[in-house]
Design a protein around this motif. Structure first.
Motif, mmCIF file in Angstrom:
data_model
loop_
_atom_site.group_PDB
_atom_site.id
_atom_site.type_symbol
_atom_site.label_atom_id
_atom_site.label_comp_id
_atom_site.label_asym_id
_atom_site.label_seq_id
_atom_site.Cartn_x
_atom_site.Cartn_y
_atom_site.Cartn_z
ATOM 1 N N ARG A 181 0.831 -1.216 0.000
ATOM 2 C CA ARG A 181 0.000 0.000 0.000
ATOM 3 C C ARG A 181 0.861 1.259 0.000
ATOM 4 O O ARG A 181 0.560 2.243 -0.681
ATOM 5 C CB ARG A 181 -0.950 -0.002 1.197
ATOM 6 C CG ARG A 181 -1.959 -1.152 1.165
ATOM 7 C CD ARG A 181 -3.167 -0.907 2.042
ATOM 8 N NE ARG A 181 -4.067 -2.050 2.021
ATOM 9 C CZ ARG A 181 -4.918 -2.329 1.045
ATOM 10 N NH1 ARG A 181 -4.971 -1.537 -0.008
ATOM 11 N NH2 ARG A 181 -5.698 -3.390 1.106
ATOM 12 N N GLY A 182 1.940 1.227 0.774
ATOM 13 C CA GLY A 182 2.841 2.378 0.786
ATOM 14 C C GLY A 182 3.467 2.617 -0.569
ATOM 15 O O GLY A 182 3.593 3.768 -1.022
ATOM 16 N N THR A 183 3.828 1.545 -1.259
ATOM 17 C CA THR A 183 4.421 1.678 -2.591
ATOM 18 C C THR A 183 3.397 2.202 -3.588
ATOM 19 O O THR A 183 3.711 3.046 -4.440
ATOM 20 C CB THR A 183 4.972 0.321 -3.067
ATOM 21 O OG1 THR A 183 5.901 -0.170 -2.100
ATOM 22 C CG2 THR A 183 5.668 0.454 -4.413
ATOM 23 N N MET A 189 3.124 5.849 -3.078
ATOM 24 C CA MET A 189 4.315 6.534 -3.590
ATOM 25 C C MET A 189 4.260 6.670 -5.109
ATOM 26 O O MET A 189 4.636 7.719 -5.665
ATOM 27 C CB MET A 189 5.580 5.779 -3.177
ATOM 28 C CG MET A 189 6.873 6.391 -3.715
ATOM 29 S SD MET A 189 8.329 5.411 -3.265
ATOM 30 C CE MET A 189 8.478 5.831 -1.537
ATOM 31 N N LEU A 190 3.782 5.619 -5.774
ATOM 32 C CA LEU A 190 3.722 5.636 -7.242
ATOM 33 C C LEU A 190 2.460 6.293 -7.778
ATOM 34 O O LEU A 190 2.337 6.499 -8.988
ATOM 35 C CB LEU A 190 3.820 4.204 -7.776
ATOM 36 C CG LEU A 190 5.158 3.502 -7.556
ATOM 37 C CD1 LEU A 190 5.082 2.041 -8.009
ATOM 38 C CD2 LEU A 190 6.270 4.228 -8.314
ATOM 39 N N GLY A 191 1.525 6.596 -6.881
ATOM 40 C CA GLY A 191 0.287 7.244 -7.322
ATOM 41 C C GLY A 191 -0.651 6.323 -8.079
ATOM 42 O O GLY A 191 -1.458 6.794 -8.887
ATOM 43 N N THR A 203 -3.696 -2.624 -9.597
ATOM 44 C CA THR A 203 -2.895 -1.867 -10.563
ATOM 45 C C THR A 203 -1.408 -2.020 -10.268
ATOM 46 O O THR A 203 -0.584 -2.150 -11.186
ATOM 47 C CB THR A 203 -3.295 -0.382 -10.541
ATOM 48 O OG1 THR A 203 -4.707 -0.264 -10.740
ATOM 49 C CG2 THR A 203 -2.574 0.403 -11.620
ATOM 50 N N LEU A 204 -1.057 -2.011 -8.970
ATOM 51 C CA LEU A 204 0.339 -2.205 -8.582
ATOM 52 C C LEU A 204 0.824 -3.582 -9.031
ATOM 53 O O LEU A 204 1.963 -3.734 -9.509
ATOM 54 C CB LEU A 204 0.493 -2.060 -7.068
ATOM 55 C CG LEU A 204 1.934 -2.074 -6.539
ATOM 56 C CD1 LEU A 204 2.649 -0.776 -6.880
ATOM 57 C CD2 LEU A 204 1.950 -2.293 -5.019
ATOM 58 N N SER A 205 -0.024 -4.590 -8.896
ATOM 59 C CA SER A 205 0.330 -5.940 -9.324
ATOM 60 C C SER A 205 0.584 -5.991 -10.829
ATOM 61 O O SER A 205 1.575 -6.570 -11.287
ATOM 62 C CB SER A 205 -0.795 -6.914 -8.938
ATOM 63 O OG SER A 205 -0.575 -8.190 -9.483
ATOM 64 N N ASP A 206 -0.310 -5.385 -11.598
ATOM 65 C CA ASP A 206 -0.126 -5.357 -13.055
ATOM 66 C C ASP A 206 1.178 -4.665 -13.423
ATOM 67 O O ASP A 206 1.906 -5.104 -14.335
ATOM 68 C CB ASP A 206 -1.300 -4.635 -13.713
ATOM 69 C CG ASP A 206 -2.615 -5.390 -13.571
ATOM 70 O OD1 ASP A 206 -2.572 -6.603 -13.294
ATOM 71 O OD2 ASP A 206 -3.680 -4.761 -13.732
ATOM 72 N N ALA A 210 9.834 -4.643 -6.838
ATOM 73 C CA ALA A 210 10.650 -4.702 -5.621
ATOM 74 C C ALA A 210 9.782 -4.756 -4.369
ATOM 75 O O ALA A 210 10.149 -5.394 -3.372
ATOM 76 C CB ALA A 210 11.602 -3.510 -5.564
ATOM 77 N N ALA A 211 8.605 -4.089 -4.405
ATOM 78 C CA ALA A 211 7.700 -4.115 -3.248
ATOM 79 C C ALA A 211 7.152 -5.522 -3.021
ATOM 80 O O ALA A 211 7.125 -6.025 -1.891
ATOM 81 C CB ALA A 211 6.564 -3.118 -3.446
ATOM 82 N N PHE A 212 6.706 -6.180 -4.090
ATOM 83 C CA PHE A 212 6.192 -7.544 -3.955
ATOM 84 C C PHE A 212 7.302 -8.498 -3.526
ATOM 85 O O PHE A 212 7.107 -9.348 -2.643
ATOM 86 C CB PHE A 212 5.559 -8.008 -5.265
ATOM 87 C CG PHE A 212 4.178 -7.475 -5.483
ATOM 88 C CD1 PHE A 212 3.078 -8.128 -4.951
ATOM 89 C CD2 PHE A 212 3.972 -6.310 -6.214
ATOM 90 C CE1 PHE A 212 1.799 -7.643 -5.141
ATOM 91 C CE2 PHE A 212 2.693 -5.812 -6.412
ATOM 92 C CZ PHE A 212 1.598 -6.475 -5.869
#
Length: 481
Positions: A300-302, A305-307, A313-316, A365-367
């Protein structure tokens, strides 16, 4: 030996911090026939979860969830509930104050005081298989003695949430019971010895108190006047493991804001460092658990940060990168860390180069950082001889494609992602069947997808090594013996 009744029905009740859920199951197959749900009528002062709860709220929610004839024809009930909810009672069985629930930070100082009072972390680990944390009843007793001494003096009987609910369902009999699973989380019962430590109750509360009888996993706590069998009950973690049908060689990795890694094992693991919490499970086996302070909160923090708008969406985005994230490594210690013990650490991002400074690489890197952190916890158990044949991933984040793609290669074993279901309530129903029939029910396992590391295993090992190298450089004493 009680006989298998065949074609019976039982109920499993899960009283969580926020709601009561009841499932009614077939005793032969475990199929869920019907279910009920009701929220707890609770709200904290800031709109969040309260730290003090009148246990009557649990009964009100239970009654609402069981409405409409839900329990008609049920022959036995199993109860699981939120762990660590301390219900202090007086000599007449009345609550002396609301139950102390959750992981409220107010008991952190009390927990630290108890560690010092007994002679350190190793002394606690040897005594009861865990080191006091703010959430545990033993720390809440110490807080009660220090901050509400009059209530502490009136406290003569200690119960947890599932103990209290079982007692109420049975009409408040003279016999008061709990199970090994619930007792193992109190901080004053040892899974290794199977015995209470009354001296630790006195150390925390200032005087002795009565404690529920610890009964076996197949035993009945009693029978209602209507003939309804009530099983021993257990904590939510133990019930969920039982509902999943985990066995020796299985590990359950829970992906919440923080993380936990729990394994079925044949013996209690006494860990002098206190990294492993030696819990008991709901079958007579043991459930060593290692916690991490950071899991999905790192994702969630990442995302913030990436908006990007959400974790999907972060996973994709992460899947547009490659294993190793072009050299980016995130140590996800955003709230300090429990495993390794780095309470004052901050997160670390290394490997920044021009070609790696892209959103997809940070997402990857977050995952990888989250799962490598959980891999560290998994390795703590492996290092103590715990067999790991497959890993069950629990939590909404387990459905993210990036988690499913990365977890098998980083954990180095088969990963099972189960279909969402009320596994704690199902586990409670399975326990009810055991108490009713005298036979451990062999129910069909959950619907699940299985992911293998396959040819990606060497790649995953390289990514883990990249992470470990950075962790050892940043925190060289993190896992020192």
């Amino acid at each position: 030996m009680r006989q298998n009744l065949g074609m019976g029905i039982v109920a499993g009740l899960d009283s969580s911090p926020d709601f009561t859920r009841i499932v009614v199951c077939d005793t032969d197959t475990g199929a869920v026939l019907r279910q009920g749900y009701a929220p707890h009528p609770l709200e904290g002062p800031d709109g969040g979860r309260p730290a003090d709860v009148d246990p009557q709220a649990w009964l009100l929610s239970l009654g609402e969830a069981a409405g409409g004839g839900l329990l008609e024809g049920v022959q036995a009930i199993g109860v699981c509930a939120q762990e660590h909810a301390l219900v202090p009672l007086d000599a007449q069985g009345a609550t002396v104050r609301p139950a102390l629930v959750g992981n409220h930070p107010r008991a952190q100082v009390a927990a630290a005081d108890l560690v010092d009072a007994l002679g350190g972390r190793q002394a606690w680990a040897q005594a009861v298989g865990c080191v006091p944390q703010a959430a545990q009843p033993v720390a809440k007793l110490r807080w009660l003695a220090k901050h509400e001494p009059e209530a502490a003096l009136r406290t003569t009987l200690l119960m947890q949430a599932h103990d209290w609910l079982v007692w109420q369902l049975l009409g408040r009999p003279a016999r008061r019971t709990t199970d090994r699973g619930g007792a193992s989380g109190t901080g004053y019962w040892s899974a290794a010895t199977g015995a209470y430590r009354p001296d630790l109750v006195e150390l925390a509360l200032g005087h002795q108190a009565m404690l529920p009888e610890v009964i076996g996993p197949a035993e009945s706590a009693g029978t209602t006047p209507e003939g309804l069998v009530i099983s021993a009950g257990t904590g939510a973690t133990m019930a969920a493991a039982f509902g999943l049908g985990v066995m020796h060689g299985d590990v359950v990795v829970s992906l919440g804001a923080s993380g936990s890694v729990a394994a079925v094992h044949h013996e209690a693991l006494v860990d002098p460092s206190g990294t492993i919490t030696a819990l008991a499970d709901a079958t007579g086996m043991h459930l060593p658990v290692v916690h991490t302070a950071n899991a999905v909160r790192a994702l969630r923090g990442t995302a913030e940060m990436l908006g990007v708008p959400d974790l999907e969406t972060l996973s994709d985005l992460a899947l547009k990168s490659t294993p190793g994230a072009h050299g980016l490594v995130l140590l996800p210690y955003l709230e300090g860390e429990r495993t390794p013990s780095l309470p004052h650490a901050a997160g670390t991002l290394t490997g920044l180069r021009r070609e790696s400074m892209k959103p997809e690489h940070l997402a990857r890197a977050a995952f990888e950082g989250m799962l490598c952190g959980l891999g560290d916890a998994l390795d703590v158990l492996r290092g103590r001889g715990v067999e790991v044949r497959r890993v069950f991933l629990l939590g909404p984040a387990a459905d993210l494609p990036a988690v499913r793609a990365v977890a098998p290669m980083l954990f180095g074993t088969q990963v099972v992602v189960v279909q969402p279901a009320d596994y704690a309530a199902i586990g409670a129903a399975r326990q009810a069947t055991w108490a009713l029939t005298g036979q451990l029910p062999q129910w069909q396992g959950p619907v699940a997808q299985v992911f293998e590391p396959g040819e990606e295993l060497p790649v995953g090992q390289a990514v883990r090594q990249q992470y470990v190298t950075v962790r050892e450089q940043a925190h060289p004493e993190a896992f020192a013996p």
